[in-house]
Design a protein around this motif. Structure first.
Motif, PDB file in Angstrom:
ATOM      1  N   GLY A  16       0.809  -1.205   0.000  1.00 57.12           N
ATOM      2  CA  GLY A  16       0.000   0.000   0.000  1.00 57.12           C
ATOM      3  C   GLY A  16       0.846   1.261   0.000  1.00 57.12           C
ATOM      4  N   VAL A  17       1.888   1.260   0.822  1.00 58.48           N
ATOM      5  CA  VAL A  17       2.787   2.420   0.895  1.00 58.48           C
ATOM      6  C   VAL A  17       3.547   2.578  -0.422  1.00 58.48           C
ATOM      7  CG1 VAL A  17       4.822   3.370   2.042  1.00 58.48           C
ATOM      8  CG2 VAL A  17       3.013   2.303   3.399  1.00 58.48           C
ATOM      9  N   GLN A  18       4.033   1.468  -0.977  1.00 56.59           N
ATOM     10  CA  GLN A  18       4.778   1.551  -2.228  1.00 56.59           C
ATOM     11  C   GLN A  18       3.899   2.047  -3.381  1.00 56.59           C
ATOM     12  OE1 GLN A  18       8.176  -1.467  -2.824  1.00 56.59           O
ATOM     13  NE2 GLN A  18       6.651  -2.646  -1.678  1.00 56.59           N
ATOM     14  N   LYS A  19       2.654   1.598  -3.435  1.00 62.04           N
ATOM     15  CA  LYS A  19       1.748   2.066  -4.487  1.00 62.04           C
ATOM     16  C   LYS A  19       1.444   3.549  -4.321  1.00 62.04           C
ATOM     17  CE  LYS A  19      -0.378  -2.391  -5.571  1.00 62.04           C
ATOM     18  NZ  LYS A  19      -1.619  -3.215  -5.589  1.00 62.04           N
ATOM     19  N   ALA A  20       1.302   4.006  -3.087  1.00 63.95           N
ATOM     20  CA  ALA A  20       1.104   5.438  -2.837  1.00 63.95           C
ATOM     21  C   ALA A  20       2.340   6.223  -3.257  1.00 63.95           C
ATOM     22  CB  ALA A  20       0.798   5.676  -1.355  1.00 63.95           C
ATOM     23  N   ALA A  21       3.526   5.653  -3.008  1.00 55.84           N
ATOM     24  CA  ALA A  21       4.768   6.310  -3.418  1.00 55.84           C
ATOM     25  C   ALA A  21       4.852   6.421  -4.934  1.00 55.84           C
ATOM     26  CB  ALA A  21       5.965   5.535  -2.870  1.00 55.84           C
ATOM     27  N   ASN A  90      14.270   5.474  -2.233  1.00 55.25           N
ATOM     28  CA  ASN A  90      13.751   4.260  -1.631  1.00 55.25           C
ATOM     29  C   ASN A  90      12.302   4.070  -2.059  1.00 55.25           C
ATOM     30  OD1 ASN A  90      16.045   3.316  -0.238  1.00 55.25           O
ATOM     31  ND2 ASN A  90      15.662   4.715   1.465  1.00 55.25           N
ATOM     32  N   SER A  91      11.853   2.832  -2.054  1.00 54.08           N
ATOM     33  CA  SER A  91      10.553   2.513  -2.653  1.00 54.08           C
ATOM     34  C   SER A  91       9.359   2.960  -1.826  1.00 54.08           C
ATOM     35  CB  SER A  91      10.454   1.003  -2.892  1.00 54.08           C
ATOM     36  OG  SER A  91      10.459   0.293  -1.660  1.00 54.08           O
ATOM     37  N   ASP A  92       9.591   3.505  -0.637  1.00 55.96           N
ATOM     38  CA  ASP A  92       8.477   3.900   0.220  1.00 55.96           C
ATOM     39  C   ASP A  92       8.451   5.391   0.533  1.00 55.96           C
ATOM     40  OD1 ASP A  92      10.730   3.923   1.787  1.00 55.96           O
ATOM     41  OD2 ASP A  92       9.907   2.704   3.420  1.00 55.96           O
ATOM     42  N   ASP A 120       9.559  11.684   8.481  1.00 53.91           N
ATOM     43  CA  ASP A 120       8.954  10.496   9.080  1.00 53.91           C
ATOM     44  C   ASP A 120       7.553  10.800   9.595  1.00 53.91           C
ATOM     45  OD1 ASP A 120      10.802   8.360   8.785  1.00 53.91           O
ATOM     46  OD2 ASP A 120      12.099   9.270  10.296  1.00 53.91           O
ATOM     47  N   VAL A 121       6.574  10.022   9.116  1.00 53.29           N
ATOM     48  CA  VAL A 121       5.186  10.186   9.537  1.00 53.29           C
ATOM     49  C   VAL A 121       4.654   8.839  10.031  1.00 53.29           C
ATOM     50  CG1 VAL A 121       4.761  12.115   7.969  1.00 53.29           C
ATOM     51  CG2 VAL A 121       4.345   9.775   7.184  1.00 53.29           C
ATOM     52  N   GLU A 122       3.484   8.861  10.663  1.00 46.75           N
ATOM     53  CA  GLU A 122       2.903   7.645  11.228  1.00 46.75           C
ATOM     54  C   GLU A 122       1.973   6.926  10.265  1.00 46.75           C
ATOM     55  OE1 GLU A 122       4.006   6.451  13.980  1.00 46.75           O
ATOM     56  OE2 GLU A 122       5.240   8.229  14.393  1.00 46.75           O
ATOM     57  N   HIS A 123       1.422   7.649   9.270  1.00 50.02           N
ATOM     58  CA  HIS A 123       0.529   7.022   8.298  1.00 50.02           C
ATOM     59  C   HIS A 123       0.570   7.818   6.991  1.00 50.02           C
ATOM     60  CE1 HIS A 123      -2.455  10.233   9.043  1.00 50.02           C
ATOM     61  NE2 HIS A 123      -2.157  10.069  10.329  1.00 50.02           N
ATOM     62  N   ILE A 124       0.057   7.219   5.923  1.00 49.94           N
ATOM     63  CA  ILE A 124       0.172   7.794   4.578  1.00 49.94           C
ATOM     64  C   ILE A 124      -0.412   9.196   4.495  1.00 49.94           C
ATOM     65  CG2 ILE A 124      -0.647   7.559   2.191  1.00 49.94           C
ATOM     66  CD1 ILE A 124      -0.322   4.552   2.474  1.00 49.94           C
ATOM     67  N   GLY A 125      -1.517   9.446   5.172  1.00 46.59           N
ATOM     68  CA  GLY A 125      -2.191  10.729   5.058  1.00 46.59           C
ATOM     69  C   GLY A 125      -1.595  11.850   5.880  1.00 46.59           C
ATOM     70  N   ARG A 185       7.811  12.134   2.307  1.00 48.94           N
ATOM     71  CA  ARG A 185       7.221  11.476   3.477  1.00 48.94           C
ATOM     72  C   ARG A 185       7.572   9.992   3.525  1.00 48.94           C
ATOM     73  NH1 ARG A 185       2.448  13.962   1.692  1.00 48.94           N
ATOM     74  NH2 ARG A 185       1.332  11.967   1.676  1.00 48.94           N
ATOM     75  N   HIS A 186       7.860   9.525   4.721  1.00 49.66           N
ATOM     76  CA  HIS A 186       8.216   8.119   4.941  1.00 49.66           C
ATOM     77  C   HIS A 186       7.415   7.600   6.130  1.00 49.66           C
ATOM     78  CE1 HIS A 186      10.660   5.019   7.087  1.00 49.66           C
ATOM     79  NE2 HIS A 186      10.720   4.519   5.870  1.00 49.66           N
ATOM     80  N   VAL A 187       6.581   6.580   5.894  1.00 51.01           N
ATOM     81  CA  VAL A 187       5.775   6.006   6.971  1.00 51.01           C
ATOM     82  C   VAL A 187       6.669   5.114   7.818  1.00 51.01           C
ATOM     83  CG1 VAL A 187       3.771   4.598   7.543  1.00 51.01           C
ATOM     84  CG2 VAL A 187       3.708   6.102   5.530  1.00 51.01           C
ATOM     85  N   ARG A 188       6.726   5.403   9.092  1.00 52.58           N
ATOM     86  CA  ARG A 188       7.595   4.651  10.007  1.00 52.58           C
ATOM     87  C   ARG A 188       7.259   3.165   9.994  1.00 52.58           C
ATOM     88  NH1 ARG A 188      10.135   8.193  13.735  1.00 52.58           N
ATOM     89  NH2 ARG A 188       9.118  10.230  13.940  1.00 52.58           N
ATOM     90  N   HIS A 189       8.271   2.336  10.163  1.00 52.42           N
ATOM     91  CA  HIS A 189       8.077   0.891  10.239  1.00 52.42           C
ATOM     92  C   HIS A 189       9.226   0.287  11.024  1.00 52.42           C
ATOM     93  CE1 HIS A 189      11.203   0.154   7.112  1.00 52.42           C
ATOM     94  NE2 HIS A 189      10.780   1.320   6.645  1.00 52.42           N
ATOM     95  N   SER A 190       9.025  -0.906  11.545  1.00 53.56           N
ATOM     96  CA  SER A 190      10.069  -1.575  12.310  1.00 53.56           C
ATOM     97  C   SER A 190      11.192  -2.014  11.378  1.00 53.56           C
ATOM     98  CB  SER A 190       9.500  -2.785  13.045  1.00 53.56           C
ATOM     99  OG  SER A 190       8.948  -3.707  12.124  1.00 53.56           O
ATOM    100  N   THR A 191      12.405  -2.049  11.912  1.00 48.61           N
ATOM    101  CA  THR A 191      13.573  -2.430  11.128  1.00 48.61           C
ATOM    102  C   THR A 191      14.303  -3.573  11.819  1.00 48.61           C
ATOM    103  OG1 THR A 191      13.855  -0.158  10.356  1.00 48.61           O
ATOM    104  CG2 THR A 191      15.732  -1.622  10.120  1.00 48.61           C
TER     105      THR A 191
END
Length: 202
Positions: A16-21, A90-92, A120-125, A185-191
């Protein structure tokens, strides 16, 4: 002017994030190319049918445990397009709507590398988050500068290449501009970090 923006899309991860990107890059006016291993190419073309997917013969599976793409191979792909200016992201990374980034990049001086820290954001919107001033996710440069970066083991999606990249430009006598903007914008995620993470620092 055609401006090429290269990435390496990841099948089966944060689609979902990649398609939005992707949508945001196209909306901003860039030609998008995904560079992938042969083992991933068919999945990429099925999931992202509107994207040009170019394949490479090698990848960093033996180091990273997944088919990450070497920065050197991405640069070679950009060189072969023959387009005057290219970019790597990066793809996101989602470019904000109404961004003037394409116009800005189109007027980039020949001797200049543009580096763009992420927001860095918490969600796409979410539009406004926290700027990461010490890591860079998007780069733009003239095709003529590609010879500055020699073949190496740095790979997209793995650490430290984003610092090596501008350091080489500075050592090559180029000018490096940092564009601090909420538009990347980059939606935060675990690494997950294992020993392969630190191998790229050698």
């Amino acid at each position: 002017m055609t401006l090429t923006l290269c990435t390496s899309l990841i099948p089966g991860s944060r689609l979902g994030v990649q398609k939005a990107a992707i949508y945001s890059w196209q909306r901003a006016g860039f030609e998008i190319r995904s560079i992938n291993s042969q083992k991933e190419a068919s999945q990429i073309t099925e999931i992202f049918p509107d994207i040009i997917c170019d394949t490479v013969l090698r990848d960093g599976s033996h180091i990273a445990g997944r088919p990450v793409i070497y920065i050197s191979d991405i640069l070679e792909n950009i060189r072969k397009t023959g387009n005057e200016i290219g970019g790597i992201t990066n793809s996101d990374i989602i470019i904000g709507s109404g961004s003037e980034i394409k116009r800005f990049v189109a007027n980039l001086p020949i001797d200049t590398l543009l580096i763009c820290p992420r927001n860095d954001v918490e969600h796409i919107g979410q539009l406004y988050g926290e700027i990461d001033y010490f890591g860079y996710d998007t780069f733009f440069f003239h095709n003529k500068l590609i010879g500055d970066w020699h073949d190496n083991r740095f790979a997209l999606g793995m650490p430290f290449w984003d610092h090596w990249f501008p350091i080489i430009s500075l050592l090559s006598g180029r000018r490096v501009l940092k564009l601090v903007s909420n538009n990347f914008r980059h939606v935060r995620h675990s690494t997950h970090r294992d020993s392969s993470f630190f191998m790229f620092n050698s």
